[in-house]
Design an enzyme around this catalytic site. Structure first.
Site, short mmCIF file in Angstrom:
data_model
loop_
_atom_site.label_atom_id
_atom_site.label_comp_id
_atom_site.label_asym_id
_atom_site.label_seq_id
_atom_site.Cartn_x
_atom_site.Cartn_y
_atom_site.Cartn_z
N GLY A 56 39.63 35.85 45.53
CA GLY A 56 39.48 37.27 45.83
C GLY A 56 40.70 37.77 46.58
O GLY A 56 41.80 37.25 46.39
N CYS A 57 40.52 38.75 47.44
CA CYS A 57 41.65 39.31 48.20
C CYS A 57 42.38 38.19 48.93
O CYS A 57 41.79 37.42 49.67
CB CYS A 57 41.13 40.34 49.20
SG CYS A 57 42.42 40.99 50.27
#
Length: 158
Positions: free
Chosen positions: A9-10
């Site tokens: 993810g981020c």
């Protein structure tokens, strides 16, 4: 020293999480396994480059064995979500384990198989050789160290 690239993810939170683990020597964020050469963050966010936001982790395997490192990784992701982690949606937020050495694959697959037992849905985390990794812009590097109250979708104490 060993190296691996992890997409969870981020990349801000993934980098901060791994930077706190004993045995991790160095982390840097970037864009992995896409088709566009030297992409910018803005390009990656268009969903057209094929890149995942990822964290390159250099670690000392005598202090932090690969299996332990991967078990820590599995704790901070939901491996059943396709192109999403937390509130972030898009192919750049997919999960992945991108290895540089073929000898790491049996350990990676061992942890992958262990994860399958924990979920009712299929695991969609990619496991592939690292094809390319382009370092992200400087303002993304060590982002949460520079911005301690910055956005993070993971539990940094997991």
């Amino acid at each position: 020293m060993k190296e691996i690239v992890l997409a969870g993810g981020c990349f801000w939170g993934v980098e901060e999480y791994f930077s706190r683990i004993d045995g991790v020597i160095e982390t840097k964020v970037g864009y992995a396994n896409g088709n566009t050469e030297n992409p910018t963050y803005e390009e990656v966010c268009t969903n057209t480059t094929g890149h995942a936001e990822a964290c390159h982790v250099k670690y000392d395997e005598t202090v932090l064995p690969l299996e332990e490192l991967l078990n820590r990784f599995w704790r901070i992701i939901d491996p059943t979500l396709l192109n999403r982690q937390g509130p972030d949606i898009g192919s750049q937020y997919r999960t992945g384990i991108y290895y540089m050495e073929e000898e790491d694959l049996p350990t990676i697959m061992k942890t992958f198989e262990e994860q399958k037992k924990k979920y009712d849905k299929p695991i969609v985390t990619e496991v592939e050789p690292l094809k390319v990794f382009y370092e992200a812009e400087e303002y993304h590097q060590k982002y949460l160290k520079k911005n301690p109250n910055g956005y993070c979708h993971i539990d940094l104490n997991a």
